[in-house]
Design an enzyme around this catalytic site. Structure first.
Site, PDB file in Angstrom:
ATOM      1  N   LYS A  28       0.827  -1.204   0.000  1.00 34.47           N
ATOM      2  CA  LYS A  28       0.000   0.000   0.000  1.00 34.47           C
ATOM      3  C   LYS A  28       0.861   1.254   0.000  1.00 34.47           C
ATOM      4  CE  LYS A  28      -3.766  -0.344   2.278  1.00 34.47           C
ATOM      5  NZ  LYS A  28      -4.732  -0.520   3.363  1.00 34.47           N
ATOM      6  N   ARG A  97      -3.349   2.948   8.469  1.00 32.98           N
ATOM      7  CA  ARG A  97      -3.633   1.657   7.832  1.00 32.98           C
ATOM      8  C   ARG A  97      -2.394   0.792   7.843  1.00 32.98           C
ATOM      9  NH1 ARG A  97      -6.830   4.961   4.094  1.00 32.98           N
ATOM     10  NH2 ARG A  97      -8.871   4.011   3.739  1.00 32.98           N
ATOM     11  N   GLY A 106      -5.501 -10.847   7.540  1.00 33.62           N
ATOM     12  CA  GLY A 106      -5.464 -11.232   8.960  1.00 33.62           C
ATOM     13  C   GLY A 106      -5.068 -10.096   9.880  1.00 33.62           C
ATOM     14  N   MET A 108      -4.656  -5.991  11.430  1.00 35.93           N
ATOM     15  CA  MET A 108      -5.477  -4.820  11.690  1.00 35.93           C
ATOM     16  C   MET A 108      -5.552  -3.994  10.426  1.00 35.93           C
ATOM     17  SD  MET A 108      -4.993  -1.556  14.078  1.00 35.93           S
ATOM     18  CE  MET A 108      -4.876  -0.451  12.685  1.00 35.93           C
ATOM     19  N   ARG A 341      -3.820  -1.011  -6.186  1.00 38.50           N
ATOM     20  CA  ARG A 341      -2.999  -2.206  -6.015  1.00 38.50           C
ATOM     21  C   ARG A 341      -3.378  -3.191  -7.110  1.00 38.50           C
ATOM     22  NH1 ARG A 341      -5.993  -4.287  -0.471  1.00 38.50           N
ATOM     23  NH2 ARG A 341      -8.079  -4.303  -1.333  1.00 38.50           N
ATOM     24  N   HIS A 459      -3.542 -42.619   1.497  1.00 36.20           N
ATOM     25  CA  HIS A 459      -3.983 -43.444   0.371  1.00 36.20           C
ATOM     26  C   HIS A 459      -5.153 -42.806  -0.362  1.00 36.20           C
ATOM     27  CE1 HIS A 459      -6.355 -46.785  -1.439  1.00 36.20           C
ATOM     28  NE2 HIS A 459      -5.156 -47.159  -1.843  1.00 36.20           N
ATOM     29  N   SER A 758      14.123 -42.058 -11.104  1.00 30.95           N
ATOM     30  CA  SER A 758      12.917 -41.276 -10.869  1.00 30.95           C
ATOM     31  C   SER A 758      12.831 -41.050  -9.361  1.00 30.95           C
ATOM     32  CB  SER A 758      11.697 -42.026 -11.382  1.00 30.95           C
ATOM     33  OG  SER A 758      10.538 -41.293 -11.091  1.00 30.95           O
ATOM     34  N   CYS A 825       8.534 -38.427  -9.504  1.00 31.01           N
ATOM     35  CA  CYS A 825       7.184 -38.970  -9.644  1.00 31.01           C
ATOM     36  C   CYS A 825       6.447 -38.963  -8.318  1.00 31.01           C
ATOM     37  CB  CYS A 825       7.223 -40.368 -10.244  1.00 31.01           C
ATOM     38  SG  CYS A 825       8.069 -41.561  -9.206  1.00 31.01           S
ATOM     39  N   TYR A 845      12.328 -34.365 -16.336  1.00 33.34           N
ATOM     40  CA  TYR A 845      10.869 -34.262 -16.345  1.00 33.34           C
ATOM     41  C   TYR A 845      10.291 -34.314 -14.947  1.00 33.34           C
ATOM     42  CZ  TYR A 845      10.644 -39.326 -15.566  1.00 33.34           C
ATOM     43  OH  TYR A 845      10.768 -40.569 -15.025  1.00 33.34           O
TER      44      TYR A 845
END
Lengths: 868, 868
Positions: A28, A97, A106, A108, A341, A459, A758, A825, A845
């Site tokens: 801000k 502020r 969360g 003030m 903003r 699971h 992997s 993986c 990957y």
């Protein structure tokens, strides 16, 4: 002397680097500074830095010199405005502020009208010639200050206001006159005194000091801490405090206030969006007593102001090159911007705005790709609950958002029931204390899954995500009685057949049958994905066990299968019988006979997968779980299977008892099974190779849980023999999971023999951190609250710990074999921060569940851009 | 061309380096070469190298050039001896013996009289003028060759011999005459033909070739492989083959044979020890038909030979500077040494010989310390079963030698019974499927412990070793029925009250009540230990939980406590009630109340320990096991406790179910408990500090299972507060276990806050290798057989894997804090190869169970000497 306080102008001049400015002045404050510098009409003021907050958090005192700097800036502000704080004639009023580097609900928020007291209220009254306005401003100030600074319950003030309205017989605050408001002020002051044992402070400098301290303090309040944890906000110093001259939108018909976005934050449409109220303060817009009007109507009311507003809004968007969320006030015909903003937006809007802005030549493709939060795409890929209906419904409980999307259906308590009811065409939600591999078919049949135990990688959660199915896991608040087929939350009981709705993206369990909305993948989505694909270097594979999953994954852009688990295949229909026959055979011959029955099924599984994947690579992991997972645990099932298989109950129980493990996670599983029973490895290798021969695929066979190169050599020999017999000289690959710390530590030895690694980061996390994912739920939440782990290490790769092993193994492996293929993986393969890490350490990957593939594609592109 | 075959003379000349010579020629070959070089009368011959065996093992063929070299050496031997192999007039006969670098009873041993056939037997007969000798030699050759080279069952030859003796009506072989022996030879040849389908080879060169191949092959036979595994023999190439001219001790009254040691191998006494037989072959000495005479009596029979023998024996011992084990033969008045090697000896003898030799100025103290195998000391510290009685007894089963010593007593099946019966003065053996912490008192009361499940580091094993109590664990062959209070092995049933005897050093379970022998720690032992202490740099601490254990440990030389587990203290008497009360309290207040009851007990525990240890440092680990270990599992116990505590059964069961864990090893334990329930940490810290204040001790408080520096910081703060309140400025230390891989990986971060690290290598091994010690028993044996792990990683630290983490953590820790104290308190702290590793990576101390302290002292000294 360190500088802690900056006027808005100084902020822009003295801290050129924007990132640093945001760090120090908060979002801000940085924007107010920027706007001041741009010539946007902003009420003057100053910002106290986040560094001051950081010091204050540690010592509970202002850092040295700060008080003097505040006094000095205040003096300059008074000179600038020609007014003095607390003045009896024409008092300066300010707002206070909070504003951290990232937006944080969360903390003030705001104190307005600061500077009013029993004396200056009269000055304001005289100066504005509007006593009602002055006393209303004063009572609002006491109420806000009392609530957010002094901690007096908001309701206590409301009670007074109600009482006075009732006495007078009116409904709205606006119907109270000056005398009424003076009365309100008197009684408010008493409320404060009674609640806190001290008077409402009359001295404006004390008011200011207390407000600043309250903002600083709110950085460390539990709500703010929880917000940072949930939103994974780390590394901030604290919040800044903005002290700004008050302007009033409620000074008559040429005054007003509003909020607006430069584009539609819900749809992304490129058109000003917002609302305003004339003769009102900002809080009135929110309060909902008067209905605000669409921003475009301001043109009729105040055409000059509107034109100026639109020009500035356009300038701001062009300046920041992103959609802006702005607050403005018109005081007696003069427009002020209070804030701008970057606007929050839905995933749909984020994608559209990013793509539009490229087309408008406002940003480039890289920037567009960086603009969309990968995880937000999840919203676009799953059905969602109707939000309006949800607001009115009863939220029964909240569990873990284990697999996103929405599910609505009738409750069942067993996998068999789920299967049965679904076959009759019903939508069912499977509710279990926890799920086990035996439940797979029921999970398939259900619309959604709800479990009372287990974490984000239990699971139920893992399987559901793999299926792209909504799941709420670890919902400890529901007490399930599986026998009686009910579950209870406090005093509400839900029976079999009752409707519930699950929100897998929030973890909410909702009573009744809510409407849902289906996802629409618009053209913009495709465009953004194409840009992402052109920018990323990581390949994206999927974890898929069935042709159906594979097809879904391809639709989402999968370039191969990184992990096909074969154990799920062992549960279907007749197969489980053969599996059990194998387990119960004491002799090799008996086991081989049973395995021979499984072979054709397994082969067909792989044929299906290979066909679905076409030319794309497919990595198949050999059997991993301990054998006891294939035997029944419940007395009833034991009886049934005993009859079914014609095996004495005693023998079955003996075997179950023999196979019992204290720590199954660290037991007789993975390649250890294959070493004890090479015939299992052989059967699976044969099935893979036969399927490869039939389809022409080049299979990648993965040996799980290798911790010692000799384990790999042993199993590789078995696989190789089977492959050579069937494939002769045709190509195939044999690699391993790196999921045991010892495997990572000795990766150089293993790399000499393996074609690929992997990283199985689920297990690697369990063993490296030393906690089981099924058990860690008991303390991991507390750990995050205490900041021991910033994020759940089962969701976001623990880069400091587990990451060291991944990096080490990648380096050791590549040193021995520079062209070693490296992938991941584990669950982390679909999580953006982990994907960035994988990119950095040079993996080839990542592999994730089908529904996370778009997220992974985007995250991989962002990682590539960030690391340039 | 590589040289594979060396005459004895060449061996000494061409391979100067003794270690290398042993590697290439094997122990036996190297010694024959050495003796030849020293001028000791050795029958000439040659040695085929271990490298040849290595090549043969791979290709199943002689390596290139070897055959030529054998032929050449044979030719030289024939020239040297003036005889030819297979000669019809005066044939050369040779022996063929295996000989690896380390003695290995598992391999093929010996073929004698090679070179005899239907023709040369006549030549021998003529030359010696002793046809009976010649034919006896021939039949012995066929029998040995048939058995060990061709694989014809030994019994088949024995049957023939029996048959012929029966037919003739005589009892001993010696009563058979030449004709009988010719008959034996004929029938032996038929036996071979029938069993193998081929004739006994008549060509001596074929005989030689097949014998050499048989020796090579025996390197890889299962018995030899098993022997190497059990005795942890690794890194050898193969076995060498020694081909040596035969000499005969059975050529009349001036011939004879014998074996002798330069000192007594049983007591260590410095006096020649051995036996001989006149007119006999070596095998006759072993066969036991004629009773050999003590070696000293040879002086009367052949004084010159005896004098020569004694001179050579003395020379050999002086040359090798160690006690020698020799074989000799006297052929017609001429003495030959067939072999000399370092003699095997009992632990008692090893200690005495080492000390004596220093006093004789034969070796220095360092050498003496290196001469004694640390593990062998175990024999000296525990009672042992009478070996003669054991030979006659029935071995019921064999489990793991989990804790050494002997135990004899009556069987009981529960800890309560053990306690009860022991109080009545009975000696009892506690037999359990597995033990749990609840059994501690019963284990204390029992003389020995036998379990059906669990490995070398199972609960029973670890606790028993800590108590210095005999334990046989994981004895899967016994089927326990705890209800009926019986156990069965095959068809033998053992009831409650029956006597059994346990040998904790071998794992044997023996039926009945065997006599035992108590250990005697002689003066030599003390002397050797003093030398070891003067040489070692590692400190030796003990793992001890009670003043009694601490006192025992001090007696054995402990310099401190490296690990005091506090959980055992929670089980005694009234305490367990308070512990359960704490667990069952939902509120902090209730837990605190229960903990307040525990505090005085805990304090007294620590006062006792501190007093027992005097000035020595004491490291106390805070509570480690998951809370469910303190709750009952059996229905009966639940009922009982429910009544006892006045808590509804349902509530108790609910709590047990809530606390259930899938993988307790990776669950809510260690510092995770302290983080969830800081009041437990606080109580323990208070108890420690109060005790320290009372006794003046400087406590070392150890926080378990730290994987993340923030866990440590959290718990350190709790401990510090408690300590400062009580100890004010008095010194104390706060450190941690490094037992989670992540703890090792982030040791630099942790070291910034910790005063010391203690490596908990039990858990570190479990997590790094990914197998639970309780479950790994199912496959670890097979893993060792397959060579996947050379040694059980729970016994000998896995240096390649787990060791990397220990080294890394030590380095990272020291980098941040150079004076960081480092120790090890896992089971490995008492294992010699692990101790050597700890020395190398720079730890300050090792900690082990009291009874292993002397072993650790010696091993630490050896490590210091080796690393110079």
């Amino acid at each position: 002397m360190k500088k802690y306080v900056y006027s808005f102008e100084e902020g822009k001049e003295e801290i050129q680097d924007l990132k640093k400015r945001v760090e120090i002045l908060g979002g801000k404050g940085a924007n107010l500074a920027e706007m001041s510098g741009m010539g946007v009409p902003v009420p003057p003021g100053f910002t106290i830095s986040t560094e001051a907050c950081h010091e204050f958090s540690k010592s509970k005192e202002y850092p040295e010199g700060m008080q003097d700097q505040v006094d000095e800036q205040l003096k300059k502000l008074e000179e600038n405005m020609g007014k003095k704080l607390g003045d009896t004639e024409d008092p300066l009023l300010v707002s206070v502020r909070s504003g951290a580097a990232k937006s944080m609900p969360g903390m003030m928020d705001t104190v307005l009208n600061l500077g009013l007291n029993d004396v200056s209220v009269e000055g304001l009254s005289k100066k504005t010639e509007n006593p009602r306005f002055a006393w209303d401003a004063y009572r609002r100030f006491i109420q806000m200050f009392g609530d957010v600074v002094m901690g007096v319950a908001h309701s206590k003030f409301e009670e007074v206001l109600e009482d006075i309205k009732n006495t007078k017989g009116v409904e709205n605050d606006t119907e109270l006159d000056t005398e009424d408001l003076k009365n309100v002020v008197e009684r408010y002051k008493k409320v404060v005194k009674e609640a806190k044992g001290e008077d409402f402070p009359q001295e404006p400098k004390i008011q200011l000091q207390k407000s600043i301290e309250a903002v600083f303090g709110s950085w460390s309040n539990p709500r703010a801490i929880a917000y940072r944890r949930i939103n994974e906000i780390t590394g901030l110093l604290g919040t800044a405090v903005n002290v700004q001259t008050m302007v009033f939108g409620n000074m008559g018909d040429t005054s007003g206030t509003g909020v607006a976005f430069t584009r539609n934050p819900s749809t992304g449409e490129s058109k000003i969006y917002g609302e305003f109220l004339m003769n009102a303060q900002g809080e009135d817009v929110v309060a909902g007593i008067r209905t605000p009007k669409p921003i475009t109507e301001l043109e009729q009311v105040m055409p000059d102001c509107y034109k100026q507003f639109i020009d500035i809004a356009n300038n701001l968007e062009a300046h920041y090159k992103d959609m802006q969320d702005m607050e403005f006030t018109i005081q007696e015909g003069k427009l002020f911007f209070l804030q701008t903003r970057t606007g929050k937006r839905t995933a749909t809007a984020a994608v559209k705005i990013a793509v539009d802005m490229v087309e408008e030549n406002l940003i480039d493709k890289e920037t567009a790709v960086m603009r969309v939060e990968p995880n937000a795409l999840d919203q676009l890929l799953h059905p969602t609950l109707d939000l309006i209906a949800k607001e009115k419904a009863t939220i029964l409980a909240k569990g873990l958002p284990a697999s996103p999307g929405a599910a609505v259906g009738q409750v069942v308590f067993s996998a068999e029931d789920a299967d049965k009811e679904a076959k009759e065409g019903k939508d069912v939600i499977l509710v279990r204390i926890e799920t086990s591999p035996e439940d797979i078919e029921g999970m398939h049949a259900a619309k959604g899954i709800l479990t009372a135990r287990g974490g984000m990688t239990s699971h139920a959660a893992v399987v559901a995500r793999g299926m792209g199915k909504c799941c709420v896991a670890g919902c400890g608040d529901i007490k399930i009685n599986e026998k009686e087929k009910i579950f209870a939350v406090d005093d509400i009981t839900v029976k079999e057949g009752d409707y519930i709705s699950l929100d897998g993206s929030t973890g909410e369990v909702i009573q009744g049958e809510l409407p849902t909305k289906d996802p629409k993948l618009a053209g913009n989505f495709e465009t953004l994905m194409e840009w992402a694909d052109s920018l990323r270097t990581l390949n994206i594979r999927t974890n898929a066990d069935t042709p159906k999953d594979a097809s879904t994954a391809i639709k989402f852009g999968a370039e191969g299968i990184g992990l096909c688990r074969t154990e799920h295949m062992f549960f279907e229909g007749e197969r489980i019988k053969a599996v059990r026959e194998m387990i119960l055979s004491e002799e090799l011959e008996g086991r081989k006979k049973a395995l021979d029955k499984l072979l054709p099924y397994q082969k067909e599984d792989f044929v299906g997968l290979f066909k679905a994947m076409g030319e794309r690579p497919v990595t198949i992991r050999l059997l991993d779980p301990p054998l006891h997972e294939f035997l029944p645990q419940e007395e009833k099932d034991i009886q049934e299977i005993s009859e079914d298989m014609n095996v004495p109950v005693e023998k079955l129980k003996q075997k179950i008892s023999d196979l019992h493990e204290f720590n199954p996670m660290l037991g007789h599983r993975g390649c250890r099974l294959g070493i004890s029973y090479p015939e299992i490895t052989e059967m699976q290798a044969k099935a893979i190779c036969q399927a490869a021969k039939e389809t022409g695929a080049i299979p990648e066979i993965m040996i799980p849980l290798v911790g010692n190169v000799k384990e790999f050599e042993d199993q590789k020999a078995v696989v190789k023999k089977a492959c050579e017999d069937i494939l002769a000289d045709k190509p195939y690959k044999i690699g391993t999971m790196i999921e045991v710390p010892r495997g990572a530590l000795t990766a150089d030895e293993i790399a000499e023999h393996a074609d690929f690694f992997s990283f199985g980061t689920n297990d690697l996390t369990q063993m490296t951190c030393g906690f089981s994912r099924d058990d860690a739920g008991k303390f991991l939440k507390e750990y995050q609250e205490k900041g021991i782990y910033e994020k759940d290490p089962f969701q976001a790769l623990d880069q400091d710990g587990v990451g060291q092993l991944v990096k080490m193994a990648a380096e050791k492996g590549k040193k021995v074999k520079p062209d070693l293929k490296l992938g991941i993986c584990g669950e982390h393969g679909g999580e953006p921060s982990s994907i960035e890490f994988c990119h950095k350490v040079g993996l080839s990957y990542v592999s994730c569940s089908p529904f996370r593939i778009p997220i992974a594609r985007l995250a991989a592109a962002q990682a590539a851009i960030s690391s340039r």
